[in-house]
Design a protein around this motif. Sequence first.
Motif, PDB file in Angstrom:
ATOM      1  N   THR A 141       0.826  -1.205   0.000  1.00 57.84           N
ATOM      2  CA  THR A 141       0.000   0.000   0.000  1.00 57.84           C
ATOM      3  C   THR A 141       0.859   1.252   0.000  1.00 57.84           C
ATOM      4  O   THR A 141       0.579   2.218  -0.718  1.00 57.84           O
ATOM      5  N   ASP A 236     -15.146   3.694  -1.687  1.00 54.30           N
ATOM      6  CA  ASP A 236     -13.969   2.847  -1.798  1.00 54.30           C
ATOM      7  C   ASP A 236     -14.296   1.544  -2.514  1.00 54.30           C
ATOM      8  O   ASP A 236     -13.545   1.098  -3.389  1.00 54.30           O
ATOM      9  N   ILE A 338      -6.245   3.224  -0.942  1.00 51.03           N
ATOM     10  CA  ILE A 338      -6.509   1.813  -0.663  1.00 51.03           C
ATOM     11  C   ILE A 338      -7.507   1.239  -1.669  1.00 51.03           C
ATOM     12  O   ILE A 338      -7.322   0.126  -2.187  1.00 51.03           O
ATOM     13  N   GLN A 342      -6.424  -1.771  -4.333  1.00 55.19           N
ATOM     14  CA  GLN A 342      -7.074  -3.071  -4.356  1.00 55.19           C
ATOM     15  C   GLN A 342      -7.691  -3.354  -5.722  1.00 55.19           C
ATOM     16  O   GLN A 342      -7.701  -4.498  -6.179  1.00 55.19           O
ATOM     17  N   SER A 360     -10.723  -4.086   0.481  1.00 52.92           N
ATOM     18  CA  SER A 360     -10.681  -2.623   0.343  1.00 52.92           C
ATOM     19  C   SER A 360     -11.467  -1.943   1.452  1.00 52.92           C
ATOM     20  O   SER A 360     -10.986  -1.006   2.107  1.00 52.92           O
ATOM     21  N   GLN A 363      -9.781  -2.730   5.027  1.00 52.49           N
ATOM     22  CA  GLN A 363      -8.529  -2.004   5.237  1.00 52.49           C
ATOM     23  C   GLN A 363      -8.768  -0.506   5.373  1.00 52.49           C
ATOM     24  O   GLN A 363      -8.101   0.167   6.169  1.00 52.49           O
ATOM     25  N   SER A 364      -9.689   0.030   4.610  1.00 57.18           N
ATOM     26  CA  SER A 364      -9.957   1.469   4.686  1.00 57.18           C
ATOM     27  C   SER A 364     -10.525   1.855   6.055  1.00 57.18           C
ATOM     28  O   SER A 364     -10.081   2.835   6.663  1.00 57.18           O
TER      29      SER A 364
END
Length: 384
Positions: A141, A236, A338, A342, A360, A363-364
């Motif tokens: 990332t 996202d 992010i 992804q 995605s 993680q966000s």
Amino acid sequence: MRGHSIQTAEPAGLVVREEGRKTVLEAHGDWLVETIGPQDAPLKRIARSADAENVILDLSHLGRIDTAGAYILGRILRPCHDPDADFHFAGDHPVARRLIHEVRVRSTISEQPKAPVSGFMSAMARIGAGLEAAYLEAVATFAFFGRTVTTAISTAAQPWRFRLTPTVWAMEEVGVNALPIVAVLSFFIGAVVAFMGANLLGQLGFNVFTVELVGIAVLREFGVLITAIMLAGRSDSAFTASIGAMKMQQEVDAMRVLGLDPYEALVLPRVVACVLMAPLLTFGAMISGIFGGMLVAWSAQDISPALFITRFHSELPWSHFWVGMSKAPVFGLVVAVIGCRQGMEVKGDVNSLGRRVTASVVQSIFAVIVLEALFAMMYLELGI
């Protein structure tokens, strides 16, 4: 009209004979996909009992053969040091030996899955594998973020390369279309905070301090946090899905063939849109949250809107507003990076797309919560 005769396949046969230490497998008939079924089990039994180094395939009586037949006939020679050695073959056939070689080199044999091992060491191994995967994800990332920054710098040096149309489209998707849901959620968050103030502060006779509670909570934390979480869950996932669909259809590869930079055409417009629209969404969330808290204070504590607004302006410094607004561009940047990263990692199957969309969002949200905690500690140390 002239008719065409169809050649009937002869059943596959196998004669096994021992010549000293050698095991000779004499193939008969046509070894085709529709005829080799009965010969699979005998060949497996011979492979378990015979030494592969001493096996000879006699092809002199072999008829037609296809890749399936070549696979199971040559399978017994795979453990050999040199499966293509001449002493492993007898007789003459126009294509069999070459086809057996091609099938072997172009196919892979999967290892038998290991039985799951339970216990303390197995748990530690899974934890270690998870930590390693998390570390590699973080490194990837940050590498993607660095590539995005270099693309932004090169585009700033050549402004005519910046793609305005996709940026405006992404701003509409990220900002304008997301504003209603962000405002509604923030309204109820402000209302919940005001209800908490009514229950807790009312017992002490400090009802009027509900104004400060709502203002500080919404301006510093909840407004920007709700905005960032909604960006992570809504925008996202859309970024990952749209870029991932292009990856699946090889549109990103086509862009590279045409000389277009995917980071410049796909990633940078979305990142710019998130960074620009996150403060505006945060501002809308703040206004909506304060309005929700004001209505609850009016209905539950008899704090009139005039008193609420007057005390809000007199008792709350502007620093709370700027603290919340300062977080918004950072959260927008993290969420966009992010999501785009992804999307660029999607492979050619739908399962990969589903996994990347899930990763995605997770993680966000995780990154937003961690950054929120870091910001809170930083501003606490600075006394802001």
